[in-house]
Scaffold this motif. Structure first.
Motif, PDB file in Angstrom:
ATOM      1  N   ILE A 119      98.433  26.063 -13.820  1.00 45.37           N
ATOM      2  CA  ILE A 119      98.482  26.556 -13.039  1.00 45.37           C
ATOM      3  C   ILE A 119      97.202  27.361 -12.243  1.00 45.37           C
ATOM      4  N   THR A 120      97.908  28.954 -12.949  1.00 43.42           N
ATOM      5  CA  THR A 120      97.351  29.676 -12.408  1.00 43.42           C
ATOM      6  C   THR A 120      95.516  29.654 -11.555  1.00 43.42           C
ATOM      7  N   ALA A 121      94.865  28.793 -12.633  1.00 42.41           N
ATOM      8  CA  ALA A 121      93.097  28.677 -12.540  1.00 42.41           C
ATOM      9  C   ALA A 121      93.924  28.169 -11.179  1.00 42.41           C
ATOM     10  N   GLU A 122      94.390  26.969 -11.173  1.00 41.43           N
ATOM     11  CA  GLU A 122      94.219  25.597 -10.229  1.00 41.43           C
ATOM     12  C   GLU A 122      94.127  26.703  -8.459  1.00 41.43           C
ATOM     13  N   ILE A 123      95.568  27.901  -8.860  1.00 39.37           N
ATOM     14  CA  ILE A 123      96.000  27.717  -7.798  1.00 39.37           C
ATOM     15  C   ILE A 123      94.793  29.333  -7.316  1.00 39.37           C
ATOM     16  N   GLY A 124      94.363  29.963  -8.479  1.00 39.57           N
ATOM     17  CA  GLY A 124      93.346  30.953  -8.182  1.00 39.57           C
ATOM     18  C   GLY A 124      92.308  30.580  -7.311  1.00 39.57           C
ATOM     19  N   LEU A 125      91.172  29.209  -7.804  1.00 45.54           N
ATOM     20  CA  LEU A 125      90.152  29.040  -6.855  1.00 45.54           C
ATOM     21  C   LEU A 125      91.202  27.772  -5.844  1.00 45.54           C
ATOM     22  N   MET A 126      91.902  27.417  -5.448  1.00 42.91           N
ATOM     23  CA  MET A 126      92.303  27.327  -4.572  1.00 42.91           C
ATOM     24  C   MET A 126      92.184  28.661  -3.391  1.00 42.91           C
ATOM     25  N   GLN A 131      91.213  27.029   0.369  1.00 45.65           N
ATOM     26  CA  GLN A 131      92.588  26.563   0.776  1.00 45.65           C
ATOM     27  C   GLN A 131      93.652  26.404   1.470  1.00 45.65           C
ATOM     28  N   LEU A 132      94.294  27.714   0.343  1.00 48.94           N
ATOM     29  CA  LEU A 132      95.040  28.341   0.786  1.00 48.94           C
ATOM     30  C   LEU A 132      95.602  29.147   2.622  1.00 48.94           C
ATOM     31  N   SER A 133      94.064  29.353   2.787  1.00 41.87           N
ATOM     32  CA  SER A 133      94.320  29.991   4.454  1.00 41.87           C
ATOM     33  C   SER A 133      94.279  28.623   5.415  1.00 41.87           C
ATOM     34  N   ALA A 134      93.212  27.785   4.789  1.00 45.48           N
ATOM     35  CA  ALA A 134      93.120  26.808   5.737  1.00 45.48           C
ATOM     36  C   ALA A 134      94.566  25.946   6.064  1.00 45.48           C
ATOM     37  N   GLU A 136      97.588  27.526   5.936  1.00 46.56           N
ATOM     38  CA  GLU A 136      98.384  28.612   6.927  1.00 46.56           C
ATOM     39  C   GLU A 136      97.758  28.532   7.859  1.00 46.56           C
ATOM     40  N   MET A 137      96.008  27.624   8.177  1.00 49.04           N
ATOM     41  CA  MET A 137      95.411  27.694   9.787  1.00 49.04           C
ATOM     42  C   MET A 137      96.494  26.393  10.244  1.00 49.04           C
ATOM     43  N   MET A 138      96.131  25.439   9.246  1.00 49.17           N
ATOM     44  CA  MET A 138      97.740  24.273  10.103  1.00 49.17           C
ATOM     45  C   MET A 138      98.654  24.188   9.856  1.00 49.17           C
ATOM     46  N   ALA A 139      98.974  25.576  10.140  1.00 47.65           N
ATOM     47  CA  ALA A 139     100.472  25.531   9.545  1.00 47.65           C
ATOM     48  C   ALA A 139     101.086  24.729   9.053  1.00 47.65           C
ATOM     49  N   VAL A 140     101.061  24.674   7.809  1.00 49.65           N
ATOM     50  CA  VAL A 140     101.722  24.082   6.522  1.00 49.65           C
ATOM     51  C   VAL A 140     101.434  25.233   5.873  1.00 49.65           C
ATOM     52  N   SER A 141     102.809  25.598   5.262  1.00 53.49           N
ATOM     53  CA  SER A 141     102.928  26.810   4.629  1.00 53.49           C
ATOM     54  C   SER A 141     102.689  26.683   2.782  1.00 53.49           C
ATOM     55  N   PRO A 142     101.712  27.324   2.260  1.00 51.90           N
ATOM     56  CA  PRO A 142     100.946  27.404   1.117  1.00 51.90           C
ATOM     57  C   PRO A 142     102.063  27.408   0.236  1.00 51.90           C
ATOM     58  N   VAL A 143     103.288  28.227   0.527  1.00 55.86           N
ATOM     59  CA  VAL A 143     104.120  28.337  -0.825  1.00 55.86           C
ATOM     60  C   VAL A 143     105.300  26.787  -0.729  1.00 55.86           C
ATOM     61  N   ALA A 144     105.327  26.789   0.790  1.00 58.48           N
ATOM     62  CA  ALA A 144     106.376  25.180   0.691  1.00 58.48           C
ATOM     63  C   ALA A 144     105.548  23.907  -0.315  1.00 58.48           C
ATOM     64  N   ARG A 145     103.684  24.093  -0.416  1.00 56.72           N
ATOM     65  CA  ARG A 145     102.913  22.624  -0.217  1.00 56.72           C
ATOM     66  C   ARG A 145     102.625  22.922  -2.277  1.00 56.72           C
ATOM     67  N   VAL A 146     102.079  24.180  -2.535  1.00 57.66           N
ATOM     68  CA  VAL A 146     101.423  24.276  -3.261  1.00 57.66           C
ATOM     69  C   VAL A 146     102.366  25.259  -3.990  1.00 57.66           C
TER      70      VAL A 146
END
Lengths: 263, 162
Positions: A119-126, A131-134, A136-146
């Motif tokens: 989990i850590t490696a995946e999210i850290g690499l994202m 990818q997480l900033s991307a 947010e740019m699309m108005a998708v919350s990374p907390v809700a999605r990931v």
């Protein structure tokens, strides 16, 4: 001299403030996960996929180690118990130590190593690949999605894995005690059933594993989310996940046990 | 991996987990044996309960018929008041004898009931008046040593007289 002393104090202050900041940031992350509770359970597909990644793929290591732990408990326990002429109590010993302690704790340690690091490696690499900033740019919350689906998947998987660990461990102990050593089959089970209480032992083990699930998943998620977006940062975050989860599990286990066992 | 395969595996995983909890409850735990069913409560006062604990078995003729529900100290009579939950299927006369026994040499302690001969049976809330305390090993040993010492002394005096 004064300069060195102030340097030490600055270092100490920096550590304390960072520690407090990290606790606060972790609590905020947990808060946001709860905010997106309904939303994340509406999209069960995401949670199911994460249960596959954290739970199903951890099955092999959990089941194999459970069987070996059970067998070792059987051998060691028999060795001691037979000195007191009560080798039939081997079933009780194996079952109680697995259900109360080893099941939840060893599962949590393995879970932190197997699923938490992933989990850590995946999210850290994202995060490193933005990818997480991307999102947010699309108005998708990374907390809700990931983050949230992984959290719930971990919380659901942990008790299941711990229950399987205890059950397979008991079978491992049975395998050593009954066919190999030759303890009576009926005494093995009946002594176990007479001394293992459903509420006091088994349910307490399930509660423990649930708490460990929350703690391990939360640490893994936070370390990934908080990782510096570099190769080194992600690798350090992964290490911290294992170290912090293991320490947290063992410390919390002591606290929970002291509450559960009324002295 | 395809969605249905993932769903299948997760389904298998969760089913295995539920099966494990059921297995633990039924095969490892005492969920089946502890279901004594409908119970009624009686009390018994002991001067010394030894190592008796709540949830300890209550047996008659070696058969489990109930469990110890609670133990409190009665500061009026300086006795231990033991509350016992008995299975409704089993009725005992009011002059039933309650003993505290030890299973094996080092085993756990349990309450043994020996039925008396009275026609009237115990009802919910009744008190068992005939009780026998737990055997305290230290007391027994000291008594034994004391007897032994007095035996030796008396034999020595008889020898001296001869």
């Amino acid at each position: 001299m004064l300069k060195r002393l102030s340097g030490v104090l600055v270092g100490l202050g920096h550590r304390v403030t960072t520690g407090i900041w990290r606790i606060g940031a972790g609590a905020r992350l947990l808060f946001y996960i709860w905010v997106y509770l309904i939303e994340s359970f509406k999209r069960t597909g995401l949670i199911v996929r994460e249960i596959f990644a954290t739970g199903v793929l951890s099955l092999l290591i959990i089941l194999v180690s459970a069987f070996f732990v059970g067998m070792v408990l059987g051998l060691q326990g028999y060795n001691t118990l037979q000195k007191y002429g009560s080798s039939e109590a081997i079933g009780v010993l194996v079952a109680l130590s697995l259900v109360r302690e080893l099941g939840p704790v060893v599962t949590a340690l393995l879970f932190a190593g197997r699923a938490g690091t992933a989990i850590t490696a995946e999210i850290g690499l994202m995060k490193a690949t933005e990818q997480l900033s991307a999102m947010e740019m699309m108005a998708v919350s990374p907390v809700a999605r990931v983050i949230a689906p992984r959290f719930w998947a971990g919380v659901i998987s942990m008790p299941i894995l711990a229950a399987l660990f205890s059950m397979v461990g008991v079978l491992g102990g049975y395998f050593v005690a009954v066919p190999i050593i030759g303890v009576d089959d009926g005494a093995f089970w009946s002594q176990m059933q007479a001394n293992v209480d459903f509420r006091d032992d088994i349910m307490n083990g399930v509660i423990k594993s649930l708490v460990f699930g929350v703690v391990c998943t939360m640490i893994a998620l936070f370390e990934g989310y908080d990782a510096p977006p570099t190769a080194e940062g992600v690798s350090r975050a992964t290490t911290r996940t294992v170290v912090n989860s293991s320490l947290a599990v063992l410390a919390i286990d002591f606290i929970l046990t002291s509450f559960m066992i009324s002295v | 991996m395809e969605r249905t395969t993932i769903d299948l595996w997760v389904g298998v995983f969760v089913a295995l987990g539920i099966a494990a909890i059921f297995g633990l409850a039924l095969k490892v735990g005492n969920l089946t044996s502890s279901s004594i069913g409908e119970t009624y409560t009686v009390t018994a006062a002991f001067e010394n309960i030894g190592g008796l604990k709540p949830h300890a078995p209550v047996k008659s003729a070696g058969v489990l018929i109930g469990r110890v529900d609670g133990i409190v100290f009665d500061s009026k009579d300086y006795e231990a008041k033991v509350t016992i939950k008995l299975d409704k299927r089993y009725q005992f006369p009011v002059d039933t004898f309650a003993n505290i026994y030890t299973a094996g040499l080092l085993g756990e302690q349990y309450v043994g009931l020996e039925a008396g001969g009275d026609e009237v049976v115990l009802k919910n809330g009744d008190k068992i008046s005939h009780t026998q305390d737990a055997v305290v090993l230290e007391k027994m040993i000291s008594q034994f040593l004391y007897n032994k010492a007095s035996d030796n002394k008396s034999s020595e005096t008889t020898k001296a007289a001869e």
